[in-house]
Structure formats: structure tokens, C-alpha cells
Scaffold this active site. Structure first.
Site, PDB file in Angstrom:
ATOM      1  N   ARG A 101      12.827  -3.201 -72.106  1.00  0.00           N
ATOM      2  CA  ARG A 101      12.145  -3.045 -70.784  1.00  0.00           C
ATOM      3  C   ARG A 101      11.336  -4.356 -70.474  1.00  0.00           C
ATOM      4  NH1 ARG A 101       7.658  -3.182 -71.629  1.00  0.00           N
ATOM      5  NH2 ARG A 101       7.101  -3.295 -69.630  1.00  0.00           N
ATOM      6  N   ASP A 121       8.864  -8.340 -61.350  1.00  0.00           N
ATOM      7  CA  ASP A 121      10.405  -8.096 -61.599  1.00  0.00           C
ATOM      8  C   ASP A 121      11.354  -9.114 -60.787  1.00  0.00           C
ATOM      9  OD1 ASP A 121       8.802  -5.778 -62.715  1.00  0.00           O
ATOM     10  OD2 ASP A 121      10.803  -5.577 -63.714  1.00  0.00           O
ATOM     11  N   ASN A 127       6.784  -5.876 -58.564  1.00  0.00           N
ATOM     12  CA  ASN A 127       6.509  -5.482 -59.805  1.00  0.00           C
ATOM     13  C   ASN A 127       6.130  -3.821 -59.916  1.00  0.00           C
ATOM     14  OD1 ASN A 127       5.610  -6.287 -62.402  1.00  0.00           O
ATOM     15  ND2 ASN A 127       3.502  -5.985 -62.099  1.00  0.00           N
TER      16      ASN A 127
HETATM   17  O1  MRU Z   1      10.013  -0.451 -65.564  1.00  0.00           O
HETATM   18  P1  MRU Z   1       9.568  -1.708 -66.595  1.00  0.00           P
HETATM   19  O2  MRU Z   1       8.557  -1.391 -67.716  1.00  0.00           O
HETATM   20  O3  MRU Z   1      10.824  -2.460 -67.073  1.00  0.00           O
HETATM   21  O4  MRU Z   1       8.695  -2.677 -65.590  1.00  0.00           O
HETATM   22  C1  MRU Z   1       8.085  -3.828 -66.101  1.00  0.00           C
HETATM   23  C2  MRU Z   1       7.272  -4.672 -65.071  1.00  0.00           C
HETATM   24  O5  MRU Z   1       7.058  -4.100 -64.178  1.00  0.00           O
HETATM   25  C3  MRU Z   1       6.692  -5.982 -65.823  1.00  0.00           C
HETATM   26  O6  MRU Z   1       5.490  -6.233 -65.210  1.00  0.00           O
HETATM   27  C4  MRU Z   1       7.850  -7.045 -65.325  1.00  0.00           C
HETATM   28  O7  MRU Z   1       9.018  -6.693 -65.600  1.00  0.00           O
HETATM   29  C5  MRU Z   1       7.232  -8.283 -65.872  1.00  0.00           C
HETATM   30  S1  MRU Z   1       7.440  -8.356 -67.659  1.00  0.00           S
HETATM   31  C6  MRU Z   1       6.994 -10.030 -68.198  1.00  0.00           C
END
Ligand code: MRU
Length: 369
Positions: free
Chosen positions: A53, A243, A253
Site C-alpha cells: 500500500r 496519493d 491523501n
Molecule cells: O490506503 P493507503 O494506506 O494506501 O494510503 C496511503 C496514504 O494515504 C499515504 O499517505 C500516501 O499514499 C503517500 S505514501 C508515500
């Protein structure tokens, strides 16, 4: 980064086995499990189930997925099928599509017999580049932390609040939001990190695990504590990941980031977002209107996972039977709430001008596409 004294990336290619190895993040921080990913379905499941993730890591994983597809059947039809199959795994993090497009665009013009080797080479390059990018993000973020530290009496820590896990295991290494923290700590600047738990999946435990392994002082707090901490002058700076970042500097995010940004603005706390350039979606301007927000299973909200007194990992229900759960996984923080974007090329304003000035080549490329 190191786990029990051994350096790991969050994914790596095992030459002997000819296969990708990942850290299955569903069991952290309680169990450190390595898993081999062998089939295209395995790749898709790993992303959907969040064994891997974090936007940059999802992108790197997808690139290895394309490499596997090219090895099994390098025809145009099969590569396109793999692109579509992997593309629908998670909708919000743009690094996924960025990596898939890069692979497809690179492979399709090649002779069919050259594609498998080229695809694997490209996946390695994407991974290595992610490590370099994140290191450079850390260098630029370090200067911001250094400036804050200069205004404090000696030994007094810079107090940083972060949301979700934008750490080394959300990338190939270093992390985005955490890279400045690692580098500040390694440079002898005292810091203390407030780690938001980040319900429903509690990615904050991953951040706490990472920081703890690196010896960085931190405290795990509920998602609702941030406003209170800022109001009482206990936060010097907020740093999060993203993201997807629009060309105008809106950032999408993990759910709850927006509320932290509002609290930061109300309390005059600088709010920075750390991002690698592949997280910029140059085709999108208005994040609230245009970014698809992933809606995940309600069981992630109605249930919670943790370590049982017996030492096993278990899940318990927290809601009454029959109460439905709503689970939007991300939110958008408009650019006017963001103090600055920390990128691999430097820090810029969260605006169209700021991003275009740092990335004129990418902005031009997007315009001509
Ligand atoms: O749902 P996730 O755990 O994949 O979400 C991750 C995030 O929101 C992070 O802050 C984002 O991907 C940046 S990772 C360097």
C-alpha cells in the site's frame, strides 16, 4: 530502512527465485512476513488487500506486475489485458496508472521478443528511482526542519505531526513524509513525531513501528487529537504524504488529512505535503471535483484488528450488529490550506505556478499529450 538490523526495501526482486518479494503489511507491526508474488492475480490481490500500500509502492508493484505479464505472454493483447486488470485494483493513487502507462508506452513499440527483459529492467528502474526521489525529498524537507530547530533552545525537539503512513514501507525506501524525519534524526536534530492512528486501518501503527525501529521519539495519538495538540502549541509542523496531487496543488491523501489541514490553518501551524513527481496528476486541476475517492469495505470500519492477549492477531467488532459503516478512504485538501509541497526538486507553493516552475518539463509534456 532496517528491520532488526537488516536493511530491507519494501519490495525486491529475488534473482534466484526469479520472483518479486514483498512485505505483507497486513500483519505489521506484530508480524514481519515476507511473501512471494507469482501470478498476475497475486499482484492484483496484493494491491487490493493492501498487503502492499502507499501510492509509490503501489506503482512499483504494478510495474513488476507488467513485467510478469510480459514474461508470460508479451503480445500487445496480453499487455493491454494486464494493464486493465491492474489498473482497476485501486482508483485514487495516481502512481498506479503512472507506472502502468510508463510500462505500456515503453514496451509496445519494442519487438515482442525483447519485451520481457525490457519490462523487468524498467520495473527495477522505477523502484531505484523511487528510492532516489524519496532521499531527495528528505534532503529538502530536512532544511525546513532545520530552520524550525534553529528557532528553539538547544535539545528542544521539533514537534511534527503526521497522518497515515507515508513511510518507507509506503514507498520502495525512505518514505515521503518520513524521509525528512529520518534525515533530521540522522543529522542530530532532535524531533518528536505525533503519529495519528489513522482509522479505519490504523496505518499510524506502521509509522510508529518504522519510527520506533529507527529510534525516533514518537507518540501514537487518536485521529481527533490533532486539533487539540495544535491549539495548545504542541505541533511545530505537519507533514503528510499524498496519493494524487493536482496540477494546481490540491492534495488527495488518507481520509482525515483535510481536517488536519483545517486545524493547522486555524492554529497557524505550517502544513507541508511531501510528494514524488509521479504523484502529480497533470490532467486534473480541481481535486475535490475530479479525483475518484476509493470507497472500501465497511468491515474495515465496523471491525478492528489487533494483538490478542494470547499473542495472536485477531479482529473484533466495534459496532452494534447491523449498524452500517461508511468508508471513504481518502479526502482532498485544497491548495490554499497547504503551506508548501516538498518534492525531489525542492519545495514549492501548492499552486499551478509553483509546480510548473519546479517541473517545467513534466508540465509541458502533459500539455502536449
Ligand atoms: O490506503 P493507503 O494506506 O494506501 O494510503 C496511503 C496514504 O494515504 C499515504 O499517505 C500516501 O499514499 C503517500 S505514501 C508515500
Amino acid at each position: 530502512m532496517k528491520v532488526n538490523g537488516t536493511h530491507y526495501r519494501s519490495l525486491w526482486w529475488d534473482e534466484d527465485k526469479g520472483a518479486l518479494q514483498i512485505i505483507d503489511q497486513r500483519w505489521l507491526p506484530h508480524e514481519f512476513r515476507i511473501q512471494q508474488v507469482d501470478t498476475l492475480k497475486d499482484f492484483a490481490d496484493a494491491i487490493v488487500e493492501m498487503r502492499v500500500r502507499g501510492a509509490p509502492l503501489i506503482g512499483a508493484t504494478a510495474a513488476y506486475g507488467m513485467a510478469l505479464a510480459a514474461r508470460l505472454d508479451p503480445s500487445d493483447e496480453n499487455l493491454q489485458k494486464a494493464w486493465e486488470y491492474l489498473d482497476k485494483t485501486r482508483p485514487t493513487a495516481i502512481n498506479l496508472r503512472w507506472a502502468l502507462n510508463l510500462c505500456r508506452g515503453h514496451l509496445m513499440p519494442l519487438a515482442v521478443e525483447d519485451r520481457a527483459e525490457a519490462a523487468l529492467r524498467l520495473a527495477h528502474e522505477i523502484s531505484d528511482e523511487d528510492v532516489d526521489i524519496n532521499y531527495n525529498i528528505g534532503q529538502h524537507g530536512l532544511e525546513i526542519i532545520r530552520r524550525i530547530a534553529a528557532g528553539k533552545s538547544s535539545g528542544e525537539p521539533v514537534r511534527i505531526l503526521t497522518h497515515c503512513n507515508a513511510g518507507w514501507i509506503a514507498t520502495v525506501d525512505w518514505g515521503t513524509a518520513t524521509s525528512p524525519m529520518y534525515q533530521a534524526h540522522d543529522n542530530g536534530i532532535p524531533i518528536h513525531v505525533w503519529v495519528d492512528e489513522t482509522r479505519p486501518r490504523n496505518q499510524g501503527v506502521l509509522t510508529a513501528w518504522e519510527l520506533g525501529s529507527h529510534g525516533i521519539p514518537h507518540t501514537y495519538v487518536t485521529d481527533n487529537a490533532g486539533g487539540h495538540l495544535m491549539q495548545h502549541g504542541l505541533v511545530d509542523i505537519v507533514i503528510t504524504g499524498t496519493d494524487r496531487t493536482t496540477r494546481s496543488g490540491d492534495v488527495c491523501n488518507k481520509i482525515g488529512t483535510y481536517l488536519k489541514a483545517l486545524a493547522a490553518q486555524a492554529n497557524k501551524v505550517p502544513f507541508y505535503v511531501a510528494l514524488p513527481s509521479p504523484t502529480i496528476d497533470w490532467s486534473v486541476s480541481d481535486g475535490v471535483a475530479e479525483i475518484p475517492i476509493e470507497e472500501r469495505a465497511e468491515q474495515e470500519v465496523t471491525h478492528i484488528q489487533g494483538l490478542t492477549p494470547e499473542g495472536t492477531i485477531g479482529r473484533v467488532q466495534v459496532t452494534p450488529n447491523g449498524t452500517p459503516g461508511g468508508n471513504p478512504a481518502f479526502d482532498v485538501t485544497p491548495n490554499h490550506l497547504v503551506t508548501g509541497l516538498i518534492t525531489e526538486r525542492g519545495v514549492c507553493k501548492a499552486s499551478a505556478e509553483g509546480l510548473a516552475e519546479l517541473f517545467p518539463d513534466l508540465a509541458r509534456l502533459a500539455k502536449s499529450a
